[in-house]
Design a protein around this motif. Structure first.
Motif, PDB file in Angstrom:
ATOM      1  N   LEU A 146       0.812  -1.210   0.000  1.00 59.67           N
ATOM      2  CA  LEU A 146       0.000   0.000   0.000  1.00 59.67           C
ATOM      3  C   LEU A 146       0.847   1.262   0.000  1.00 59.67           C
ATOM      4  CD1 LEU A 146      -2.875   1.158   0.190  1.00 59.67           C
ATOM      5  CD2 LEU A 146      -2.596   1.116   2.655  1.00 59.67           C
ATOM      6  N   VAL A 147       1.839   1.329   0.866  1.00 62.19           N
ATOM      7  CA  VAL A 147       2.646   2.541   0.984  1.00 62.19           C
ATOM      8  C   VAL A 147       3.481   2.757  -0.267  1.00 62.19           C
ATOM      9  CG1 VAL A 147       4.473   3.656   2.314  1.00 62.19           C
ATOM     10  CG2 VAL A 147       2.686   2.388   3.488  1.00 62.19           C
ATOM     11  N   LEU A 148       4.123   1.709  -0.772  1.00 65.36           N
ATOM     12  CA  LEU A 148       4.937   1.839  -1.973  1.00 65.36           C
ATOM     13  C   LEU A 148       4.074   2.219  -3.169  1.00 65.36           C
ATOM     14  CD1 LEU A 148       7.762   1.565  -3.227  1.00 65.36           C
ATOM     15  CD2 LEU A 148       7.201  -0.808  -3.726  1.00 65.36           C
ATOM     16  N   ASP A 149       2.907   1.599  -3.317  1.00 65.52           N
ATOM     17  CA  ASP A 149       1.995   1.955  -4.406  1.00 65.52           C
ATOM     18  C   ASP A 149       1.563   3.408  -4.300  1.00 65.52           C
ATOM     19  OD1 ASP A 149       2.131  -0.580  -5.436  1.00 65.52           O
ATOM     20  OD2 ASP A 149       0.175  -1.214  -4.690  1.00 65.52           O
ATOM     21  N   LEU A 150       1.265   3.859  -3.099  1.00 68.01           N
ATOM     22  CA  LEU A 150       0.818   5.228  -2.893  1.00 68.01           C
ATOM     23  C   LEU A 150       1.920   6.228  -3.244  1.00 68.01           C
ATOM     24  CD1 LEU A 150      -1.260   7.248  -1.799  1.00 68.01           C
ATOM     25  CD2 LEU A 150      -0.261   6.897   0.449  1.00 68.01           C
ATOM     26  N   VAL A 151       3.107   6.003  -2.710  1.00 65.87           N
ATOM     27  CA  VAL A 151       4.214   6.927  -2.948  1.00 65.87           C
ATOM     28  C   VAL A 151       4.590   6.959  -4.423  1.00 65.87           C
ATOM     29  CG1 VAL A 151       6.656   7.340  -2.475  1.00 65.87           C
ATOM     30  CG2 VAL A 151       5.112   6.766  -0.606  1.00 65.87           C
ATOM     31  N   LEU A 152       4.766   5.791  -5.023  1.00 70.82           N
ATOM     32  CA  LEU A 152       5.143   5.754  -6.436  1.00 70.82           C
ATOM     33  C   LEU A 152       4.013   6.258  -7.331  1.00 70.82           C
ATOM     34  CD1 LEU A 152       7.176   2.438  -6.641  1.00 70.82           C
ATOM     35  CD2 LEU A 152       8.023   4.776  -6.500  1.00 70.82           C
ATOM     36  N   GLY A 153       2.774   6.068  -6.919  1.00 72.91           N
ATOM     37  CA  GLY A 153       1.647   6.586  -7.685  1.00 72.91           C
ATOM     38  C   GLY A 153       1.596   8.100  -7.671  1.00 72.91           C
ATOM     39  N   ILE A 154       1.829   8.698  -6.513  1.00 72.24           N
ATOM     40  CA  ILE A 154       1.836  10.165  -6.424  1.00 72.24           C
ATOM     41  C   ILE A 154       3.025  10.730  -7.191  1.00 72.24           C
ATOM     42  CG2 ILE A 154       2.085  12.112  -4.847  1.00 72.24           C
ATOM     43  CD1 ILE A 154       0.458  10.462  -2.819  1.00 72.24           C
ATOM     44  N   VAL A 155       4.190  10.129  -7.021  1.00 69.12           N
ATOM     45  CA  VAL A 155       5.361  10.562  -7.786  1.00 69.12           C
ATOM     46  C   VAL A 155       5.095  10.359  -9.279  1.00 69.12           C
ATOM     47  CG1 VAL A 155       7.796  10.074  -8.264  1.00 69.12           C
ATOM     48  CG2 VAL A 155       6.979  10.168  -5.912  1.00 69.12           C
ATOM     49  N   GLY A 156       4.459   9.241  -9.621  1.00 68.15           N
ATOM     50  CA  GLY A 156       4.120   8.972 -11.019  1.00 68.15           C
ATOM     51  C   GLY A 156       3.151   9.980 -11.587  1.00 68.15           C
ATOM     52  N   ALA A 157       2.204  10.457 -10.788  1.00 68.81           N
ATOM     53  CA  ALA A 157       1.279  11.481 -11.254  1.00 68.81           C
ATOM     54  C   ALA A 157       2.028  12.765 -11.599  1.00 68.81           C
ATOM     55  CB  ALA A 157       0.212  11.751 -10.197  1.00 68.81           C
ATOM     56  N   VAL A 158       2.983  13.121 -10.760  1.00 64.18           N
ATOM     57  CA  VAL A 158       3.787  14.312 -11.029  1.00 64.18           C
ATOM     58  C   VAL A 158       4.650  14.106 -12.276  1.00 64.18           C
ATOM     59  CG1 VAL A 158       5.622  15.779 -10.121  1.00 64.18           C
ATOM     60  CG2 VAL A 158       3.775  15.017  -8.616  1.00 64.18           C
ATOM     61  N   VAL A 159       5.306  12.943 -12.353  1.00 66.52           N
ATOM     62  CA  VAL A 159       6.155  12.639 -13.513  1.00 66.52           C
ATOM     63  C   VAL A 159       5.317  12.567 -14.790  1.00 66.52           C
ATOM     64  CG1 VAL A 159       7.601  10.838 -14.571  1.00 66.52           C
ATOM     65  CG2 VAL A 159       7.956  11.492 -12.191  1.00 66.52           C
ATOM     66  N   GLY A 160       4.160  11.911 -14.714  1.00 60.26           N
ATOM     67  CA  GLY A 160       3.285  11.826 -15.883  1.00 60.26           C
ATOM     68  C   GLY A 160       2.806  13.192 -16.330  1.00 60.26           C
ATOM     69  N   GLY A 161       2.417  14.045 -15.382  1.00 62.59           N
ATOM     70  CA  GLY A 161       2.009  15.403 -15.724  1.00 62.59           C
ATOM     71  C   GLY A 161       3.137  16.179 -16.381  1.00 62.59           C
ATOM     72  N   PHE A 162       4.352  16.023 -15.858  1.00 67.30           N
ATOM     73  CA  PHE A 162       5.514  16.698 -16.438  1.00 67.30           C
ATOM     74  C   PHE A 162       5.785  16.193 -17.853  1.00 67.30           C
ATOM     75  CE2 PHE A 162      10.103  16.688 -17.266  1.00 67.30           C
ATOM     76  CZ  PHE A 162      10.344  18.069 -17.244  1.00 67.30           C
ATOM     77  N   LEU A 163       5.775  14.870 -18.033  1.00 69.52           N
ATOM     78  CA  LEU A 163       6.050  14.303 -19.358  1.00 69.52           C
ATOM     79  C   LEU A 163       4.999  14.731 -20.377  1.00 69.52           C
ATOM     80  CD1 LEU A 163       7.175  10.664 -18.447  1.00 69.52           C
ATOM     81  CD2 LEU A 163       8.603  12.539 -19.284  1.00 69.52           C
ATOM     82  N   PHE A 164       3.729  14.689 -19.985  1.00 68.59           N
ATOM     83  CA  PHE A 164       2.672  15.084 -20.913  1.00 68.59           C
ATOM     84  C   PHE A 164       2.775  16.561 -21.257  1.00 68.59           C
ATOM     85  CE2 PHE A 164       1.106  10.962 -20.449  1.00 68.59           C
ATOM     86  CZ  PHE A 164      -0.017  10.765 -21.239  1.00 68.59           C
ATOM     87  N   ASN A 165       3.141  17.417 -20.285  1.00 67.79           N
ATOM     88  CA  ASN A 165       3.333  18.839 -20.576  1.00 67.79           C
ATOM     89  C   ASN A 165       4.499  19.057 -21.524  1.00 67.79           C
ATOM     90  OD1 ASN A 165       1.206  19.999 -19.161  1.00 67.79           O
ATOM     91  ND2 ASN A 165       2.347  19.955 -17.241  1.00 67.79           N
ATOM     92  N   GLN A 166       5.558  18.268 -21.400  1.00 68.94           N
ATOM     93  CA  GLN A 166       6.714  18.399 -22.274  1.00 68.94           C
ATOM     94  C   GLN A 166       6.381  18.033 -23.712  1.00 68.94           C
ATOM     95  OE1 GLN A 166       9.743  19.755 -21.486  1.00 68.94           O
ATOM     96  NE2 GLN A 166       8.645  20.229 -19.607  1.00 68.94           N
TER      97      GLN A 166
END
Length: 85
Positions: free
Chosen positions: A28-48
């Motif tokens: 749960l914790v690893l999924d949550l942390v990596l998911g939130i980081v992934g949301a930020v990374v995904g938003g950055f990649l899509f903006n790029q």
């Protein structure tokens, strides 16, 4: 987007990405942390690439967050895999 919405979106995206990458949840914790980081990374990649990033609590944002979480998980497994050897 509120903190609670980020947590829920990150948890769902992290869980989906974990199932896609390693076929089993990382916890749960690893999924949550990596998911939130992934949301930020995904938003950055899509903006790029000229597309909208995370726009709210909707299906498109879940897709963006999941793609970002998959990227983060692949990098995590590459780093964690090297440590185990």
């Amino acid at each position: 987007m509120s903190i609670l919405a980020w947590i829920v979106l990150g948890l769902i995206a992290g869980f989906i990405a974990s199932m896609l990458v390693s076929r089993s949840g990382g916890g749960l914790v690893l999924d949550l942390v990596l998911g939130i980081v992934g949301a930020v990374v995904g938003g950055f990649l899509f903006n790029q690439f000229g597309s909208a990033g995370v726009t709210g609590f909707n299906l498109y944002s879940l897709l963006v967050a999941t793609i970002g979480a998959v990227v983060v998980l692949l990098i995590y497994h590459m780093i964690a895999g090297r440590r185990a050897l």
